[in-house]
Design a protein around this motif. Structure first.
Motif, short mmCIF file in Angstrom:
data_model
loop_
_atom_site.label_atom_id
_atom_site.label_comp_id
_atom_site.label_asym_id
_atom_site.label_seq_id
_atom_site.Cartn_x
_atom_site.Cartn_y
_atom_site.Cartn_z
N GLY A 10 0.81 -1.21 0.00
CA GLY A 10 0.00 0.00 0.00
C GLY A 10 0.85 1.26 0.00
N HIS A 46 -5.06 5.23 6.26
CA HIS A 46 -3.80 5.45 6.97
C HIS A 46 -3.39 6.93 6.95
CE1 HIS A 46 -2.99 1.02 6.90
NE2 HIS A 46 -2.48 1.34 8.07
N TYR A 132 -2.29 2.27 13.81
CA TYR A 132 -1.82 2.28 12.42
C TYR A 132 -1.36 0.89 11.95
CZ TYR A 132 0.96 3.95 8.39
OH TYR A 132 1.49 4.15 7.14
N GLN A 136 -2.75 -1.77 9.11
CA GLN A 136 -1.86 -2.30 8.07
C GLN A 136 -1.89 -3.83 8.06
OE1 GLN A 136 1.92 -0.38 7.76
NE2 GLN A 136 2.81 -1.96 6.46
N ASP A 139 -4.95 -4.86 6.30
CA ASP A 139 -4.77 -4.72 4.85
C ASP A 139 -4.13 -5.96 4.26
OD1 ASP A 139 -5.55 -2.03 5.12
OD2 ASP A 139 -3.48 -1.28 5.08
N GLN A 154 9.59 -0.43 7.04
CA GLN A 154 8.31 -1.07 7.32
C GLN A 154 8.46 -2.43 8.01
OE1 GLN A 154 5.07 0.26 6.56
NE2 GLN A 154 6.43 2.04 6.52
N1 TRP Z 1 2.73 1.87 6.22
C1 TRP Z 1 2.98 1.85 4.80
C2 TRP Z 1 3.88 3.03 4.44
O1 TRP Z 1 3.92 3.99 5.15
C3 TRP Z 1 1.71 1.92 4.00
C4 TRP Z 1 0.86 0.70 4.12
C5 TRP Z 1 -0.38 0.63 4.64
C6 TRP Z 1 1.21 -0.59 3.69
N2 TRP Z 1 -0.87 -0.63 4.54
C7 TRP Z 1 0.06 -1.41 3.97
C8 TRP Z 1 2.34 -1.16 3.09
C9 TRP Z 1 0.07 -2.77 3.69
C10 TRP Z 1 2.33 -2.51 2.82
C11 TRP Z 1 1.20 -3.31 3.12
O2 TRP Z 1 4.54 2.99 3.45
#
Ligand code: TRP
Length: 332
Positions: A10, A46, A132, A136, A139, A154
């Motif tokens: 994401g 997010h 947060y 994630q 997701d 990450q």
């Molecule tokens: N936290 C990630 C970033 O800041 C963004 C993100 C949100 C993400 N959900 C995700 C990345 C799921 C990978 C999978 O870049």
């Protein structure tokens, strides 16, 4: 598609992407789309963790970013492209997962601590922001993804996602694969000031910037501060202009580094060439992007179809989840 492993990643809707976004994520997604069943999500919820009171640009930023994804070569025939807030099941799973993790664990998350420090938040952290990484995790787990292509920063979030998968599985029965981190090859993309390129610092070059604009930014770049005259030997390894050559002019970078070290290359010429190489690198992209800009309907259609496909998978996972948890059902 059936045999391929599934990945999900994401990006927050920041609008048009810069060279750091490209080299640090998007280029890798494009490379992986042939090998993996790919899901790519605009994580607009997010972005609310910080800018909950500045939502007027989210919608346009989402379109602008997805337009960049498409123009760069992310292919909706291979990758499912969608918007998080349109797949409400992410919120449902987020709620359920939030029961499985302690406040202390979230507060100790190094990615969280760093963010609080970087953004100077201190006591100002919202309930949603603390969660947060739980969002994630939702997701990722809702697609039962095998792997998550992300940068080094990450890794703590993916570790937490794995913990949540284990906790869910051990509590309610095997439901989620534990996703692996698929580390994005590191690319140093500084701004002209030498800091990591970012929109918030204002030191960015957009993928879609026209050549004149690219040149204007590149000519301002800090090079090796000890290389004063054209004939002085320089140190490419600390030079921001060389970092751009390295990533966007890879055929020439070796020669450029040699000439710089020998003192046979001046910074002005080197910058001109870097600007030219960057503009050339994104020439095809710019052309495709301006074509897509005049076809907003197509971009919306891609998002709509992707969201539908994603929603199907997410819905099926949530049925499994509700069953595994023995939540009330009207059926049978
Ligand atoms: N936290 C990630 C970033 O800041 C963004 C993100 C949100 C993400 N959900 C995700 C990345 C799921 C990978 C999978 O870049």
């Amino acid at each position: 598609m059936g045999e391929k492993k599934r990945i999900l990643s994401g990006m927050q809707p920041t609008g048009r992407l810069h060279l750091g976004n490209y080299a640090g994520a998007l280029a890798n997604w494009i490379k992986l789309q042939d090998e993996y069943e790919s899901y790519h999500c605009v994580v607009d919820w997010h972005s609310l963790t910080i800018t909950y009171n500045e939502t007027e640009r989210i919608a346009q930023d989402t379109i602008d970013m997805v337009t960049d994804w498409l123009a760069a070569g992310l292919d909706p025939a291979k990758a499912t492209i969608f918007v998080q807030s349109l797949v409400r099941e992410h919120a449902e799973l987020h709620l359920l997962l939030s029961m499985l993790i302690s406040l202390g664990r979230l507060e100790r998350n190094p990615a969280f601590k760093e963010r609080v420090k970087d953004l100077n938040l201190r006591g100002e952290v919202s309930y949603g922001h603390l969660g947060y990484p739980v969002l994630q995790a939702a997701d990722i787990l809702i697609y039962r993804a095998h792997a998550v292509p992300v940068g080094e920063d990450q890794v703590p979030h993916i570790e937490l996602t794995r913990e949540l998968a284990r906790k869910f599985n051990s509590t309610y029965g095997e439901t989620f694969p534990e996703p692996e981190t698929l580390l994005t090859p590191y690319a140093r993309v500084p701004g002209p000031d030498g800091k990591k390129m970012s929109k918030s610092l204002g030191n960015h070059i957009l993928m879609s910037d026209p050549p004149e604009r690219v040149e204007e930014i590149v000519m301002k770049a800090i090079t090796d501060p000890e290389k004063i005259y054209k004939g002085d030997p320089g140190r490419p390894e600390i030079c921001n202009v060389y970092a751009w050559h390295y990533t966007f002019n890879s055929d020439q970078e070796q020669l450029i580094a040699d000439e710089c070290r020998q003192g046979s290359r001046g910074c002005v010429v080197c910058k001109k060439e870097a600007a030219g190489a960057i503009s050339e690198y994104f020439a095809g992209f710019r052309k495709e992007r301006s074509r897509l800009e005049s076809d907003r309907g197509y971009v919306l259609k891609v998002i709509s179809e992707g969201t539908e496909r994603a929603g199907g998978v997410a819905g099926a996972t949530m049925e499994r989840v509700r069953k595994a948890m023995r939540l009330f059902s009207l059926e049978e």
